[in-house]
Every structure is written in structure tokens, then in C-alpha cells.
Design a protein around this motif. Sequence first.
Motif, mmCIF file in Angstrom:
data_model
loop_
_atom_site.group_PDB
_atom_site.id
_atom_site.type_symbol
_atom_site.label_atom_id
_atom_site.label_comp_id
_atom_site.label_asym_id
_atom_site.label_seq_id
_atom_site.Cartn_x
_atom_site.Cartn_y
_atom_site.Cartn_z
ATOM 1 N N LYS A 189 9.510 24.254 15.690
ATOM 2 C CA LYS A 189 9.618 25.596 15.111
ATOM 3 C C LYS A 189 8.340 26.407 15.316
ATOM 4 O O LYS A 189 8.381 27.583 15.639
ATOM 5 N N TYR A 190 7.196 25.747 15.094
ATOM 6 C CA TYR A 190 5.932 26.491 15.113
ATOM 7 C C TYR A 190 5.208 26.390 16.457
ATOM 8 O O TYR A 190 4.004 26.578 16.529
ATOM 9 N N GLY A 207 12.625 29.101 7.292
ATOM 10 C CA GLY A 207 12.028 27.977 6.569
ATOM 11 C C GLY A 207 11.951 28.264 5.090
ATOM 12 O O GLY A 207 11.968 29.414 4.665
ATOM 13 N N THR A 208 11.884 27.189 4.324
ATOM 14 C CA THR A 208 11.847 27.348 2.870
ATOM 15 C C THR A 208 10.500 26.966 2.299
ATOM 16 O O THR A 208 10.214 27.260 1.146
ATOM 17 N N GLY A 209 9.683 26.252 3.093
ATOM 18 C CA GLY A 209 8.429 25.770 2.531
ATOM 19 C C GLY A 209 8.632 24.521 1.696
ATOM 20 O O GLY A 209 7.785 24.175 0.889
ATOM 21 N N ASP A 223 1.596 18.904 18.185
ATOM 22 C CA ASP A 223 2.172 20.054 18.888
ATOM 23 C C ASP A 223 1.077 20.948 19.415
ATOM 24 O O ASP A 223 -0.087 20.814 19.039
ATOM 25 N N ASN A 248 9.403 20.994 12.397
ATOM 26 C CA ASN A 248 8.314 21.950 12.203
ATOM 27 C C ASN A 248 7.553 22.156 13.501
ATOM 28 O O ASN A 248 7.234 23.278 13.874
ATOM 29 N N ILE A 279 -2.719 25.763 12.043
ATOM 30 C CA ILE A 279 -2.804 26.151 10.622
ATOM 31 C C ILE A 279 -4.270 26.468 10.313
ATOM 32 O O ILE A 279 -5.163 25.727 10.740
ATOM 33 N N ASN A 308 4.603 33.964 10.729
ATOM 34 C CA ASN A 308 5.757 33.085 10.530
ATOM 35 C C ASN A 308 7.008 33.780 10.019
ATOM 36 O O ASN A 308 8.008 33.122 9.817
ATOM 37 N N GLY A 360 9.911 21.505 3.283
ATOM 38 C CA GLY A 360 9.912 20.336 4.172
ATOM 39 C C GLY A 360 8.693 19.444 3.989
ATOM 40 O O GLY A 360 8.814 18.233 3.799
ATOM 41 N N LEU A 361 7.502 20.042 4.032
ATOM 42 C CA LEU A 361 6.290 19.217 3.977
ATOM 43 C C LEU A 361 6.085 18.622 2.597
ATOM 44 O O LEU A 361 5.565 17.516 2.461
ATOM 45 N N LYS A 403 5.768 26.553 -0.243
ATOM 46 C CA LYS A 403 4.552 27.155 0.281
ATOM 47 C C LYS A 403 4.762 27.451 1.746
ATOM 48 O O LYS A 403 4.909 26.563 2.556
ATOM 49 N N ARG A 404 4.841 28.733 2.063
ATOM 50 C CA ARG A 404 4.911 29.135 3.457
ATOM 51 C C ARG A 404 3.640 29.919 3.701
ATOM 52 O O ARG A 404 3.247 30.762 2.914
#
Length: 642
Positions: A389-390, A448-450, A418, A386, A423, A443, A452-453, A436-437
Motif C-alpha cells: 500500500k505504502y 486504511g483504518t489505522g 519495502d 501495508n 515513516i 496518505n 492493522g499495526l 493512528k494514521r
Amino acid sequence: MPTVYTIPPKTYFEIASLGYLLVLYLISFNDPNRKRFRSYKLFRALEINMLLALLVSVLTYVFAYPELGTPIFICTILRTMDSIMCVMASRVFAIYLLESVDSGKSLKVIGTVGNVIFAVYIGLMLLNLPLKFILWYTPEGVYMHGALFVPIVFMPPVYYLASGIVMLIIRMNLLGPRERVALSAASIITLLGTIVQALTDGKLLLSLPFGAVGIFVLYFSLETSDYHQLVTSNEKLIIAEQDAIKANRAKSDFLASMSHEIRTPLNAVLGMDELILGEIQPEAGITPETAAQIREYAVNIKDAGQILLSVINDILDLTKIESGKMEIKAAQYSLRTLTGDIDTLIRLKAEQKDLTYIQNIDPSIPDRLVGDELRIRQIMINLLNNAVKYTDSGEVRLEIESRELSEDSVELCISVKDTGIGIRSEDIPHIFGNFKRLDEEHNHRIEGTGLGLSIVKRMTEMMNGRVDVESEYGKGSVFTVRIPQTMDRKETEEGNGESRENAGRITSFSTPDCVYLVVDDNRLNLFVATRFMDELGGTTETAASGPEALQKMREKKYDMIFMDHMMPGMNGVETLKASLKDAENKNKDTPMLMITANALNGVKEEYLQYGFTDYLSKPLDINELKRTVLLHLPKGKVKVKG
Ligand code: ADP
């Protein structure tokens, strides 16, 4: 008292009301179930007020006559108290009405105005005692009303009841049919009594008897315990229904997002494949340009395939967590080796985006820990992926510190920092939800699928840890995971690091003399496995089912056997069991490796118990395959290149 005295007929209603209100009081006060009701206290206050008001009123209209010998002073007090008690009762009645319609802010305003009116009214009634302008007795004992009597004595009850009724009308749609009828009837009856009494200048004493009828209506329609139980169970049913609707909606959202996330890379795979097929013209052959083009498409297919795989892995993980099937398996591991692997993986990704990757592992943390290495690795990789990615520029940092919890346990504090997009503070509470994205406008280009977290949070909690986030929008984020781990002070004989070292030299060997058997019912899987085995050299034979594999095992001795798990008829585990029992099997000592798609659940131990030497997860990874082969082949069979 005169010898022939009759109770004034105008009090008959009041005396009757006193009687039935007492009965009501006895019924309702002895009902222990009612104590749980929200309106219990208010209704009790209403009953008591009305009862006292009626009592004072009856006493007043029966005894407040100087000609009966009652002192004028007592008569005045009785008349004053009678009026005050009436006003109090109407006030409690109105509060009951307002509370029933739950008018919130308006309730406060109406309540404050009501308080002011009540204070002014009491003040005037007290002033009346010396000044005699509302009600008084002449020295001859004649009872008098001033011009202000009706406005002062009747205005407050009319205000209270009218405001209650107005709120009732405004909020009528919030009430159920029974509440509507009961509250309207009770308040209109009470108001009617008060108005009639005011208009007849007190000649008809109907205000309190009608009020008592109102209370009767309220009790038997809204205040009985069985009605309250009905309301409570209805409320519970409504909540349960809403929960069910929410859960159903969440499931539909989940399915919709899942199919979207799966279809996207799948489309890429099929599209690229279509392009490859278009490039290959049998008559023209493959030119160097077409080969380059095909290679590019193949790389795209690989990328899309990997995304697809990670989506499916995430979904499987989450499903396992949610169905309680994911277990945390503690085993000894080396923190340095783990962070070394992660360094290699993440540094590569960070460098592709021109980001600096820094790892800072506190050297005082003991290297040998006991915990679920696989899950800790997954948590770190998710957070670091992440972070990369972000983040568009700057650095990504992994810092690990520890805090001693007891003699043999520490709390690992893993922070991933990072310098990325950050956010928004209002989004932070939502980032751990499934699918949840956030901040989609920034973004939407990032894959992403939302999930991971959500996985990170649940896995951390399964290991008795917690995860925290700090972030500044536009500047960067810090995710901190704290997990307790046991320290393992014993030195292990067969060092984990050593076997990894062996496994690390994966590229530079071949096995020209080896004969492999690959068992799988799926033609494509056999094809891929055979191509991968070709890279090792040697011969690869295939079997498309358990019985075919058993037959081959009787005919020849292999150096290694790769067995698929899910096969129709006889599955991989059953084939292994049958082979061990088969007296003619020439491969009882041959290393047998399970190839399974069921690799996410830490099932290794289970396969080892069945008798498999090791397992490989599907889809096959060439490096993983080489590493495992190297680990289990006898040294003499491996030829190191160069
Ligand atoms: P995704 O697959 O979308 O990355 P995650 O569950 O990993 O799903 O993250 C959920 C959301 O949290 C992301 O869509 C993103 O908006 C936000 N997020 C996660 N990590 C970071 C980060 N390091 N920096 C900024 N935003 C992040």
C-alpha cells in the motif's frame, strides 16, 4: 553578674516563641505519617533553624553583656552568631516558600542570587571580627553598631523573604485557597517582624518571634498529616478523573473513526447499486454496453464490500484482544505452505502496482512448526499489505530467518521490507496506536483504518514476541517481528500438505448428482448460497429455520447440509443437536457445515466438538466453499472436469 539581674524585657517574646516552637517540634517530629511528605525535610530544616536561631538570640540578649562578666570575645561571637542564625532561618523560610510555589527556573535564579548574597554576608561578618565595622564592643565593654549594620544584617533576610513573597504573588493562581492564605500570612508576618526589628535598630526583637508564628501557621494549615493525606487523595482523584476523561475521549474517537470507516465503503456499495438499478431498464433489456457497465459497478461493489469486511474484521479482532477474548491456539503447521499461500496473495497485489515481490525463506528453518498459524498469517499479511500500500515503486520483500532458542524451539524473525514512502522518525512511536494514521497529506488517498499495526503489535505480544520498525522517510521501511515457535520433529501421518493439495484443485470439478440443503433465516444469504451452489451443479434446497430444516432432514437424505449459526428460535447448534437425537432423521451421517460470522476467534474446534464436519466463514467465499465441499464429499460424487 550583678546581684539584681533581670532578663531584658525585649527577649520575652523570644523566650515565649522558644517555648511554643519546642512544643511544635515535639508534635511534628513524632508524627511518622509526615515522613512521606515532599516538604517534610524542608519543614524540619525550617523548624530546626528557627529553634537554633531563637536559642542563640535568647542567649545573646541575656548574656552578651560584659558587665555581667561575659568576656568581650564571647559577647562578639554571640552577637555574630545571632545575626548569622537569623539570616539562615530567613533563607530556609524563603526556600520553603519558593518550593511551595514550584517556580522551577526562577527558583534557580533566585537561589543562585541568594547563595551569592549569603557568601558575601558571611565574608563581611568574618571581616567584621578584626575590622569592627558592623558590630563590635569597645574595650570598655560598650556594644556598638556601625553605619553598615542595618544594611548588612537586615538586607539578606529582607531579600530572601521579599523574593519568596514576590514569587508567591506571581504564582498565586497555581495554589489552592488554603495554600494562598497560609503562605501569604506566614511570609508577611515574618517579613513584618524583620522590618520592625530593623527599623527599631534591634530594640524590638520581633524578627524571630514573628518567624516562629509564621512556622506555626504553616504547620497547622499545610503540614499536618491529615491535610497531606487529603491533598494526596485529591491528586489521585484528579488523575483518575483525567484518565476517565481520556478513556471516554478515546472511546468516542474510536466510535467516530469506526463509523466513518464503515460508512465510506457502504456509501460506495449503495451508490453503485443505485447506478446498477438505473442502468437496468426493463423495457430496453440489457445491451452488451449496459452489461459491461453493470459489471464494472459490481466489481466496485465487491472492492468496497471487501474493504468493509476487513474493517469489521479488524475492529472485531481488536475488540476481542482488548476484552481478553482472543486466544492463541497452537497447532502444527507448515511454514512453507503458509509462505506459499502468502506468496500467491501478495505477489498478485504487488504486480497490480508494478512492484517486485521477493520472498526469502531461510531453507534451514524447520518446516513443521507449532504455533498459531492463523495469527502469524494475519501478522504477515497485515505487514505485507501495508508494504504494498505504502510503496509506489521498487520492491517489497518478505524475509524469514530463525534463531535457535532451545532444542525444540526457534525464534522466527519475519522482516517485511519495502522501498516505499517511509515513516518520519517522530511518527514511529505512534504508529502502533489504534486508528493512528500518519502523514495524512501523503496518505489520504490510501485506504486504511489505522488498526492493522495495532493488531500486529498486540497479536505478536500475545505470542510472546515483539515487533520493531526501522524506517527512512522517503526511502522505505522495515518491520521485523520476532516470535518464538516450537519445532515439531514428528512426521504426521495425515500430512497437512496433502489435504491442501486436494483442496488446491478447486476450479475443475462439479457435483451434478448431489442434493444440498442450505439453512439460513436470512433471505439474501439463502439467495447468495444457492447461487454459489449452482456453480457446483446438483440441486440445492433451502430451509429458513431450524424446525423447517429438521422437517426436511426427515423427508430426504442430503449429500451435504450448510447450517447458519445465528437463527431466531432454534440456532444452528441447537438444530444440529436436535437432528442427532431425532430418530426419523435420515441425515445422521451427512456432512454438516456450519456457516458462521463468528470465524475470527479460532472457533473451529468448538464447532467440531458439537458435531459439525467443518465450518465456513461469512461472507461466503466461492473458492472457500468449493474447497470445503471437495474436502468432505465422497470421491464418487465429484466429477473432475477436463
Ligand atoms: P492503515 O490502515 O492506515 O494502513 P496501520 O495500522 O496498518 O493502518 O498503519 C498505521 C500507519 O502507519 C499508516 O497509516 C501509515 O501512515 C504508517 N505505515 C504503516 N506501514 C507502513 C509502511 N510500510 N510504509 C510507510 N508507512 C507505513
